[in-house]
Design a protein around this motif. Sequence first.
Motif, PDB file in Angstrom:
ATOM      1  N   ILE A 169       0.893  -1.159   0.000  1.00 10.86           N
ATOM      2  CA  ILE A 169       0.000   0.000   0.000  1.00 10.86           C
ATOM      3  C   ILE A 169       0.928   1.204   0.000  1.00 10.86           C
ATOM      4  N   VAL A 190      -0.936  -1.165  -4.457  1.00  9.21           N
ATOM      5  CA  VAL A 190      -2.144  -0.351  -4.361  1.00  9.21           C
ATOM      6  C   VAL A 190      -1.693   1.062  -4.000  1.00  9.21           C
ATOM      7  N   ASP A 223      -4.052  -1.234  -8.407  1.00  6.61           N
ATOM      8  CA  ASP A 223      -5.269  -0.615  -7.894  1.00  6.61           C
ATOM      9  C   ASP A 223      -4.893   0.686  -7.197  1.00  6.61           C
ATOM     10  N   ILE A 247     -10.197  -4.034  -0.991  1.00  9.36           N
ATOM     11  CA  ILE A 247      -9.258  -3.907  -2.112  1.00  9.36           C
ATOM     12  C   ILE A 247      -8.062  -4.849  -1.907  1.00  9.36           C
ATOM     13  N   ASN A 293      -7.219  -8.074  -4.289  1.00  9.44           N
ATOM     14  CA  ASN A 293      -5.961  -8.128  -5.035  1.00  9.44           C
ATOM     15  C   ASN A 293      -5.059  -9.295  -4.624  1.00  9.44           C
TER      16      ASN A 293
END
Length: 128
Positions: free
Chosen positions: A53, A82, A108, A122, A126
């Motif tokens: 992330i 992401v 994403d 999410i 993923n």
Amino acid sequence: MSDKQHILVVDDDPDLVESVTMKLESNNFRVTKAYDGIEAWEKIKEDRPDLIILDVMMPRKDGYVVCDEIKKNDEYKDITVVLLTAVGDAVTTTNYTHFSGKTSLAEDFILKPINLDKLIEIVEANLE
């Protein structure tokens, strides 16, 4: 080595990193933290994550640069990325755009302020 999926959270906002970490850990993920793009690379090489992330706007090295470096690196290109972006409100005042977010190689993205439940959705989608 644990069998939990490993997530690297990269953001220059320590409070955000903490809240995301707590949410991920409560959903049974193993979390590593980094606070800029340089530190992110150190963590990736130390302990390869399943998913990253990655905040877009950070000092030293921004998220788009880090994402592109990961995706162009044969050893790490299969790590899911992401992007975390706050540019929704600042599109006219910044050179970061949703367009470049979508054309980056990230799998994403999620907008700030983060809805933590949406973030978990999410992440799980993923990692399936």
